[in-house]
Design an enzyme around this catalytic site. Structure first.
Site, PDB file in Angstrom:
ATOM      1  N   ASP A 174      72.091  20.517  28.912  1.00 27.46           N
ATOM      2  CA  ASP A 174      71.179  21.069  29.924  1.00 27.46           C
ATOM      3  C   ASP A 174      69.723  20.647  29.700  1.00 27.46           C
ATOM      4  O   ASP A 174      68.862  20.919  30.531  1.00 27.46           O
ATOM      5  CB  ASP A 174      71.268  22.604  29.933  1.00 27.46           C
ATOM      6  CG  ASP A 174      72.618  23.076  30.442  1.00 27.46           C
ATOM      7  OD1 ASP A 174      73.289  22.313  31.166  1.00 27.46           O
ATOM      8  OD2 ASP A 174      73.021  24.214  30.115  1.00 27.46           O
ATOM      9  N   ARG A 233      66.641  23.351  36.656  1.00 31.89           N
ATOM     10  CA  ARG A 233      66.156  22.610  35.479  1.00 31.89           C
ATOM     11  C   ARG A 233      65.311  21.405  35.889  1.00 31.89           C
ATOM     12  O   ARG A 233      64.398  21.007  35.169  1.00 31.89           O
ATOM     13  CB  ARG A 233      67.317  22.203  34.578  1.00 31.89           C
ATOM     14  CG  ARG A 233      68.105  23.429  34.078  1.00 31.89           C
ATOM     15  CD  ARG A 233      68.849  23.191  32.807  1.00 31.89           C
ATOM     16  NE  ARG A 233      69.824  24.253  32.599  1.00 31.89           N
ATOM     17  CZ  ARG A 233      69.556  25.455  32.109  1.00 31.89           C
ATOM     18  NH1 ARG A 233      68.322  25.782  31.760  1.00 31.89           N
ATOM     19  NH2 ARG A 233      70.517  26.363  31.962  1.00 31.89           N
ATOM     20  N   GLN A 280      82.637  25.666  29.822  1.00 25.95           N
ATOM     21  CA  GLN A 280      83.125  26.449  30.957  1.00 25.95           C
ATOM     22  C   GLN A 280      84.636  26.306  31.074  1.00 25.95           C
ATOM     23  O   GLN A 280      85.343  27.294  31.297  1.00 25.95           O
ATOM     24  CB  GLN A 280      82.433  25.992  32.238  1.00 25.95           C
ATOM     25  CG  GLN A 280      80.936  26.304  32.217  1.00 25.95           C
ATOM     26  CD  GLN A 280      80.221  25.874  33.481  1.00 25.95           C
ATOM     27  OE1 GLN A 280      80.806  25.262  34.365  1.00 25.95           O
ATOM     28  NE2 GLN A 280      78.933  26.187  33.559  1.00 25.95           N
ATOM     29  N   LYS A 301      71.456  32.481  28.963  1.00 26.39           N
ATOM     30  CA  LYS A 301      72.292  32.577  30.169  1.00 26.39           C
ATOM     31  C   LYS A 301      73.772  32.565  29.810  1.00 26.39           C
ATOM     32  O   LYS A 301      74.536  33.393  30.294  1.00 26.39           O
ATOM     33  CB  LYS A 301      71.930  31.415  31.106  1.00 26.39           C
ATOM     34  CG  LYS A 301      72.673  31.421  32.417  1.00 26.39           C
ATOM     35  CD  LYS A 301      71.907  30.688  33.488  1.00 26.39           C
ATOM     36  CE  LYS A 301      72.021  29.183  33.414  1.00 26.39           C
ATOM     37  NZ  LYS A 301      73.374  28.701  33.790  1.00 26.39           N
ATOM     38  N   ARG A 349      78.884  35.881  29.274  1.00 25.23           N
ATOM     39  CA  ARG A 349      80.052  36.239  28.461  1.00 25.23           C
ATOM     40  C   ARG A 349      80.026  37.710  28.075  1.00 25.23           C
ATOM     41  O   ARG A 349      81.067  38.366  27.992  1.00 25.23           O
ATOM     42  CB  ARG A 349      80.099  35.335  27.227  1.00 25.23           C
ATOM     43  CG  ARG A 349      80.539  33.910  27.587  1.00 25.23           C
ATOM     44  CD  ARG A 349      80.063  32.890  26.594  1.00 25.23           C
ATOM     45  NE  ARG A 349      80.595  31.564  26.838  1.00 25.23           N
ATOM     46  CZ  ARG A 349      80.109  30.693  27.744  1.00 25.23           C
ATOM     47  NH1 ARG A 349      79.077  31.019  28.490  1.00 25.23           N
ATOM     48  NH2 ARG A 349      80.668  29.504  27.887  1.00 25.23           N
TER      49      ARG A 349
HETATM   50  C1  S3P Z   1      77.696  26.486  30.138  1.00 20.95           C
HETATM   51  C2  S3P Z   1      78.253  25.287  29.785  1.00 20.95           C
HETATM   52  C3  S3P Z   1      77.699  23.994  30.206  1.00 20.95           C
HETATM   53  C4  S3P Z   1      76.267  24.103  30.658  1.00 20.95           C
HETATM   54  C5  S3P Z   1      76.057  25.265  31.572  1.00 20.95           C
HETATM   55  C6  S3P Z   1      76.449  26.560  30.904  1.00 20.95           C
HETATM   56  C7  S3P Z   1      78.372  27.717  29.711  1.00 20.95           C
HETATM   57  O1  S3P Z   1      78.474  23.490  31.267  1.00 20.95           O
HETATM   58  O2  S3P Z   1      75.866  22.918  31.283  1.00 20.95           O
HETATM   59  O3  S3P Z   1      74.707  25.349  31.972  1.00 20.95           O
HETATM   60  O4  S3P Z   1      77.741  28.799  29.736  1.00 20.95           O
HETATM   61  O5  S3P Z   1      79.551  27.646  29.339  1.00 20.95           O
HETATM   62  P1  S3P Z   1      79.834  22.682  30.980  1.00 20.95           P
HETATM   63  O6  S3P Z   1      80.646  23.553  30.145  1.00 20.95           O
HETATM   64  O7  S3P Z   1      80.497  22.442  32.291  1.00 20.95           O
HETATM   65  O8  S3P Z   1      79.389  21.404  30.316  1.00 20.95           O
END
Ligand code: S3P
Length: 446
Positions: A322, A395, A176, A28, A33
């Site tokens: 996750d 999840r 993120q 995912k 990206r």
């Molecule tokens: C993700 C980063 C994680 C993760 C999310 C996907 C990403 O979140 O929990 O399912 O693709 O950058 P955070 O960056 O907020 O921890």
């Protein structure tokens, strides 16, 4: 949006053995990206293995709304026609990204540097997730952002501006946040850097390299030069380790269990689940390791064991953030206590996962307690079937399904439509690998 919508339940019963071999859908994080960088690159980016789940389709819909042409070719190929960041145009409508926090936060970073006005929103769950973590750095770079409750929550309104690079120390270890800042930084004057206390997943950094721009990395600091040009790439998205994790736990926790998963991404910033299952006593073999498009990929083979409880320290959390709900299932089945420290970020995921794990796993008979940011699971008890709810969290739904394989009797898991956000086809694959569980999907009585 079906993410979070009630209406469908799974009914299954245990104990049921899970064994066999499988592939899981594309990663995912990498899929998001690939679409976003393809949208601002020059030329036609080819993506194979893209995850076609609701979250990633939200990203696809958003880049189309911003004027990027995307063509679905035959087979598994998708082509994104990028014209550089200048090729984006203002969306005529609000960008509704459903349940996808990754889409909203990364897109906010991208749009902060665009000469346009954008409004980003999502479903009820996403509109409760914290945004100051991206609003503050993007504002510091020069963009104008507004949101609900003192700019804390979506909808977010963004007036893109000419940006100036910043050196940002992020208060949370979040890919993120880091990625939103790097996407803004690509469009900013000068250098932009992000420093984290614990390194988060590095898919953005790796994929930038595939697009011809290599960020500078030193420890937990990553820096990028503004104005760097991205050139279209050819990408293959590996299977998602976070999706594989559900089956891995099912295979690991059953002494005679055997399971093989092919073509899974094993980026070291994501493999905390493999290390932890091994520490719990499972045999986890990483085979045929190779690299595709800058991402490590391997086949995984798991042989089950009587697991034992472990202590997971805060430094490991970003590497398995996750997977904590499904690790809680492994912990409930293990001998002894498992302690998961520094898990506070779970409170601001699709739902408050600490409370959800405690209460829903509790209904199945697991002894789970939460103290502050620490989750404690007393293993060794017996799970028994019950009526539980995903609370609209994909999840949670899948973790509870794995728990149900080990529970005596019938389990009903309410509100499972949300699984489409990350893992379309999960129920079908579970039915094939664990036929004795008799999984059936039913419509809830309302
Ligand atoms: C993700 C980063 C994680 C993760 C999310 C996907 C990403 O979140 O929990 O399912 O693709 O950058 P955070 O960056 O907020 O921890």
């Amino acid at each position: 949006m079906s993410g979070g919508a009630a209406g469908r339940s799974w009914v299954l019963h245990g104990p049921a053995l899970l064994r066999g071999s499988l592939r899981v859908p594309g990663d995912k994080s990498i899929s998001h990206r690939a679409l976003l960088l393809g949208a601002i690159a020059h030329g036609v980016t080819e993506i194979r293995g893209l995850l076609r789940s609701e979250d990633c389709l939200a990203t696809l819909g958003a880049i189309r709304a911003l004027g990027v042409e995307v063509f679905e070719e035959s087979g598994d190929l998708l082509r994104v026609h990028g014209n550089g960041p200048e090729g984006l145009r203002e969306s005529e409508t609000v960008l509704d990204v459903g349940n996808s926090g990754t889409t909203l936060r990364l897109l906010a970073g991208l749009l902060a540097g665009q000469p346009c006005f954008s409004v980003l929103t999502g479903d009820a769950s996403l509109c409760r997730r914290p945004m100051r973590r991206i609003v503050d750095p993007l504002r510091a770079m020069g963009a104008t952002l507004l949101g609900r409750e003192d700019d804390s929550f979506p909808p977010l309104a963004i007036r893109g501006r000419d940006l100036t690079g910043i050196a940002w120390t992020s208060p949370v270890a979040s890919a993120q946040v880091k990625s939103a800042i790097l996407l803004a930084g690509l469009q900013a004057r000068g250098e932009t850097s992000v420093t984290e206390s614990i390194a988060s997943r590095d898919h953005t950094e790796r994929m930038l390299t595939a697009f011809g721009v290599t960020p500078r990395r030193a420890g937990n600091r990553v820096a990028i030069s503004g104005g760097s040009r991205l050139d279209a790439a050819r990408l293959t998205v590996p299977g998602d380790l976070s999706s594989a994790a559900f089956f891995l736990v099912a295979g690991a926790a059953r002494p005679r269990g055997e399971l093989r998963i092919e073509e899974v991404g094993v980026n070291p910033t994501r493999t905390g689940i493999l290390d932890t299952l091994a520490e719990m006593g499972a045999q986890v073999a990483v085979e045929r390791s190779r690299e595709e498009g800058g991402e490590p990929v391997a086949d995984l083979a798991v042989a089950g064991a009587r697991l034992r409880g472990v202590r997971i320290v805060a430094e490991r959390i970003p590497r398995l953030i996750d997977e904590i709900p499904v690790l809680a299932v492994a912990a409930a089945l293990a001998e002894g206590e498992t302690v998961i420290e520094g898990a506070g970020e779970l409170r601001v995921k699709e739902v408050d996962r600490l409370t959800a794990v405690q209460e829903e796993m509790g209904r199945l008979g697991a002894a789970v307690s939460v103290t502050g940011d620490c989750l404690r699971i007393q293993g060794g008890g017996r799970l028994r079937g019950a009526v539980v709810s995903s609370r609209g969290d994909h999840r949670m739904a899948m973790s509870l399904a794995i728990a149900a394989l080990f529970a005596e009797g019938e389990t009903t898991i309410r509100d499972v439509a949300c699984v489409e956000t990350s893992f379309p086809g999960f129920a079908r694959q579970l039915s094939v690998l664990a036929p004795d569980c008799g999984l059936r999907e039913v419509t809830d009585d309302v």
